[in-house]
Design a protein around this motif. Structure first.
Motif, mmCIF file in Angstrom:
data_model
loop_
_atom_site.group_PDB
_atom_site.id
_atom_site.type_symbol
_atom_site.label_atom_id
_atom_site.label_comp_id
_atom_site.label_asym_id
_atom_site.label_seq_id
_atom_site.Cartn_x
_atom_site.Cartn_y
_atom_site.Cartn_z
ATOM 1 N N TYR A 84 0.840 -1.201 0.000
ATOM 2 C CA TYR A 84 0.000 0.000 0.000
ATOM 3 C C TYR A 84 0.873 1.249 0.000
ATOM 4 O O TYR A 84 2.020 1.237 0.449
ATOM 5 C CB TYR A 84 -0.905 0.019 1.241
ATOM 6 N N ARG A 85 0.301 2.337 -0.498
ATOM 7 C CA ARG A 85 0.915 3.652 -0.360
ATOM 8 C C ARG A 85 0.023 4.485 0.547
ATOM 9 O O ARG A 85 -1.196 4.507 0.388
ATOM 10 C CB ARG A 85 1.072 4.332 -1.729
ATOM 11 N N GLY A 86 0.647 5.162 1.502
ATOM 12 C CA GLY A 86 -0.110 5.803 2.562
ATOM 13 C C GLY A 86 -0.418 4.781 3.635
ATOM 14 O O GLY A 86 -0.338 3.561 3.403
ATOM 15 N N CYS A 87 -0.769 5.245 4.821
ATOM 16 C CA CYS A 87 -1.038 4.296 5.916
ATOM 17 C C CYS A 87 -2.073 4.867 6.870
ATOM 18 O O CYS A 87 -1.882 5.947 7.439
ATOM 19 C CB CYS A 87 0.251 3.980 6.674
ATOM 20 N N GLU A 88 -3.141 4.118 7.040
ATOM 21 C CA GLU A 88 -4.256 4.568 7.871
ATOM 22 C C GLU A 88 -3.928 4.536 9.364
ATOM 23 O O GLU A 88 -4.659 5.138 10.159
ATOM 24 C CB GLU A 88 -5.501 3.716 7.597
ATOM 25 N N HIS A 89 -2.864 3.882 9.756
ATOM 26 C CA HIS A 89 -2.479 3.904 11.166
ATOM 27 C C HIS A 89 -2.326 5.340 11.662
ATOM 28 O O HIS A 89 -2.584 5.632 12.825
ATOM 29 C CB HIS A 89 -1.167 3.153 11.382
ATOM 30 N N VAL A 92 1.946 9.756 13.792
ATOM 31 C CA VAL A 92 2.353 11.131 13.520
ATOM 32 C C VAL A 92 3.845 11.241 13.259
ATOM 33 O O VAL A 92 4.303 12.148 12.556
ATOM 34 C CB VAL A 92 1.922 12.045 14.686
ATOM 35 N N TYR A 93 4.623 10.298 13.782
ATOM 36 C CA TYR A 93 6.081 10.343 13.667
ATOM 37 C C TYR A 93 6.603 9.587 12.439
ATOM 38 O O TYR A 93 7.812 9.471 12.260
ATOM 39 C CB TYR A 93 6.694 9.713 14.917
ATOM 40 N N CYS A 94 5.737 9.072 11.596
ATOM 41 C CA CYS A 94 6.149 8.149 10.533
ATOM 42 C C CYS A 94 7.107 8.804 9.535
ATOM 43 O O CYS A 94 6.762 9.800 8.891
ATOM 44 C CB CYS A 94 4.928 7.607 9.800
ATOM 45 N N PHE A 95 8.288 8.208 9.374
ATOM 46 C CA PHE A 95 9.291 8.747 8.456
ATOM 47 C C PHE A 95 8.850 8.660 6.992
ATOM 48 O O PHE A 95 9.424 9.316 6.121
ATOM 49 C CB PHE A 95 10.609 7.994 8.627
ATOM 50 N N ALA A 96 7.836 7.825 6.701
ATOM 51 C CA ALA A 96 7.381 7.645 5.317
ATOM 52 C C ALA A 96 6.402 8.717 4.865
ATOM 53 O O ALA A 96 6.071 8.789 3.679
ATOM 54 C CB ALA A 96 6.740 6.266 5.162
ATOM 55 N N ARG A 97 5.920 9.540 5.758
ATOM 56 C CA ARG A 97 4.939 10.558 5.368
ATOM 57 C C ARG A 97 5.385 11.406 4.176
ATOM 58 O O ARG A 97 4.591 11.671 3.267
ATOM 59 C CB ARG A 97 4.604 11.457 6.569
ATOM 60 N N ASN A 144 7.866 0.792 4.173
ATOM 61 C CA ASN A 144 7.478 2.200 4.070
ATOM 62 C C ASN A 144 6.119 2.446 4.716
ATOM 63 O O ASN A 144 5.932 3.442 5.405
ATOM 64 C CB ASN A 144 7.461 2.628 2.601
ATOM 65 N N THR A 145 5.177 1.555 4.468
ATOM 66 C CA THR A 145 3.879 1.630 5.135
ATOM 67 C C THR A 145 3.497 0.231 5.596
ATOM 68 O O THR A 145 3.918 -0.758 5.019
ATOM 69 C CB THR A 145 2.792 2.189 4.200
ATOM 70 N N ASP A 146 2.685 0.144 6.628
ATOM 71 C CA ASP A 146 2.403 -1.131 7.279
ATOM 72 C C ASP A 146 1.560 -2.048 6.399
ATOM 73 O O ASP A 146 0.496 -1.660 5.906
ATOM 74 C CB ASP A 146 1.679 -0.885 8.604
ATOM 75 N N SER A 147 2.048 -3.280 6.219
ATOM 76 C CA SER A 147 1.325 -4.260 5.401
ATOM 77 C C SER A 147 -0.002 -4.680 6.018
ATOM 78 O O SER A 147 -0.877 -5.192 5.325
ATOM 79 C CB SER A 147 2.196 -5.512 5.195
ATOM 80 N N TYR A 148 -0.147 -4.491 7.329
ATOM 81 C CA TYR A 148 -1.370 -4.912 8.018
ATOM 82 C C TYR A 148 -2.188 -3.735 8.526
ATOM 83 O O TYR A 148 -2.936 -3.875 9.500
ATOM 84 C CB TYR A 148 -1.025 -5.878 9.159
ATOM 85 N N SER A 173 10.599 -11.301 5.746
ATOM 86 C CA SER A 173 10.431 -10.797 7.105
ATOM 87 C C SER A 173 9.307 -9.770 7.107
ATOM 88 O O SER A 173 8.982 -9.175 6.074
ATOM 89 C CB SER A 173 11.720 -10.154 7.626
ATOM 90 N N LEU A 174 8.719 -9.582 8.269
ATOM 91 C CA LEU A 174 7.631 -8.629 8.445
ATOM 92 C C LEU A 174 7.962 -7.697 9.595
ATOM 93 O O LEU A 174 8.564 -8.113 10.594
ATOM 94 C CB LEU A 174 6.329 -9.349 8.796
ATOM 95 N N ILE A 175 7.553 -6.449 9.483
ATOM 96 C CA ILE A 175 7.511 -5.570 10.653
ATOM 97 C C ILE A 175 6.169 -4.865 10.640
ATOM 98 O O ILE A 175 5.736 -4.347 9.594
ATOM 99 C CB ILE A 175 8.680 -4.575 10.687
ATOM 100 N N THR A 176 5.474 -4.902 11.750
ATOM 101 C CA THR A 176 4.118 -4.369 11.802
ATOM 102 C C THR A 176 3.811 -3.845 13.190
ATOM 103 O O THR A 176 4.471 -4.200 14.174
ATOM 104 C CB THR A 176 3.091 -5.452 11.411
#
Length: 367
Positions: A84-89, A92-97, A144-148, A173-176
């Motif tokens: 996905y691009r963008g993240c609904e989570h 506020v600190y997300c480096f991908a913004r 860059n944005t959360d897969s889940y 690998s996953l990070i979420t």
């Protein structure tokens, strides 16, 4: 004349329930911006205004490729996929913004409300893995944005990617920061038994109230720990990232996060400090002023001390850890807690089992 899109930025930003950013901070490539002006009648930021309560919009798109290659020396993976691009989570600190600026959208509210779903991601992954030139190396999902993020429940793009990786015995690998990862445990656990997957959880705080302010639509901290335990009990190697560590906001929780994650089954741990590239500087300062006005200046002073006197230092090798006395203190605290609690390393991922998928053929399967 240029065809421009309007970027909305309020001069009186207010916290929005369920959202991390408070305004449409303009992207650095925006040609024009619009700014609200109070006319004296109290009309600015009326609660009934749709701008103050933006809905989530998802655009389906067809990707030309999905596997990204990384050449950064301070990132541990060489390949990644972002479904996905963008993240609904809304962290506020997300480096991908700032990446939303490339779409002529705001790294502020647009980043968490105007999302893009790569509906053909599994198809493109299969094609890329089938290329004769492809060489197997672990793939990181959701960097860059959360897969889940919440829309995964509807689109299941991450699940479709894991199905392809499972079919090919390809390590990943996953990070979420979403407990929704347990929905795919039926795929992940068998791969874990073959040494093909590791999962990291990002845990920023154990305080539900702080989490609701900083990462409003991510799973609550206790839900992440519960999911961590469920994966660990199923034999999945699990780690924790205490990230980001923010002076005077959550840095006092570092040892508590590591202890709670170890109790939940994590056996590897890491951390990064707050990073504020590009427009994120404005978004973060706005959030601080809204939620912690009493300490905003002190927080930014310490952040700048860790970044050579600037809001952000992008230099490889130090951007993740920071420099200076405060950064050194966090590093020492982490190292001491890591040893005391008993953390180690997760097992390496096995690339030797990979079997390329058979390319799709218009003639179908004959044998």
């Amino acid at each position: 004349m240029h065809d421009t899109r309007r970027s909305q930025l309020s001069i009186q930003a207010a916290a929005i329930k369920g959202r991390g950013a408070a305004s449409y901070v303009p992207g650095r490539y925006a040609v024009t911006t619009a700014q609200g002006e109070d006319d004296g009648w109290g009309s600015l930021h009326d609660p009934a205004d749709e701008v103050s309560r933006p809905d989530t919009q998802v655009t389906e798109e067809r990707a030309r490729s999905v596997v990204n290659r990384n050449e950064s020396p301070d990132i541990a993976f060489g390949q990644s996929i972002n479904p996905y691009r963008g993240c609904e989570h809304g962290c506020v600190y997300c480096f991908a913004r700032p990446s939303h600026a490339y779409l002529d959208l705001s790294p502020g509210l647009d980043f968490e409300t105007k999302l893009y779903a790569k509906t053909n991601a599994a198809e493109r992954l299969r094609a890329e893995l089938a290329r004769p030139s492809y060489r197997c190396a672990p793939i990181a999902l959701g960097i860059n944005t959360d897969s889940y993020q919440p829309i995964e429940r509807r689109y299941k793009i991450t699940r479709s990617l894991i199905e392809v990786l499972s079919e090919c015995a390809h390590p990943f690998s996953l990070i979420t920061k979403n407990a929704g990862v347990v929905r795919d445990l039926d795929l992940i656990a068998p791969m874990a038994r073959r040494g093909l997957v590791t999962v990291y959880f990002s845990v920023t705080t154990l305080d539900n109230h702080l989490s609701a302010k900083m990462e409003p639509r991510a799973s609550a901290p206790h839900a992440r720990l519960r999911a961590m335990r469920e994966l660990a009990d199923a034999g999945v190697p699990v780690g924790v990232m205490a990230a980001p560590m923010i002076p005077m906001i959550n840095d006092a929780e570092l040892e508590h996060i590591l202890a709670a994650a170890f109790e939940a089954g994590a056996r590897a741990a890491g951390y990064v400090v707050l990073r504020l590239p590009h427009e994120l500087k404005t978004i973060w300062r706005e959030w601080l002023a809204l939620h912690y006005p009493d300490r905003a200046e002190h927080v930014m002073s310490l952040v700048q001390q860790m970044s050579g006197g600037k809001d952000y230092d992008s230099a490889y090798g130090t951007r993740m850890r920071g420099t200076g006395p405060f950064a050194q203190l966090i590093e020492q605290r982490f190292a001491k807690a890591w040893r005391r609690i008993g953390y180690g390393r997760l097992p390496g991922l096995d690339t030797g089992q990979f079997v390329p998928p058979r390319p799709d053929s218009p003639q179908g399967e004959l044998f």
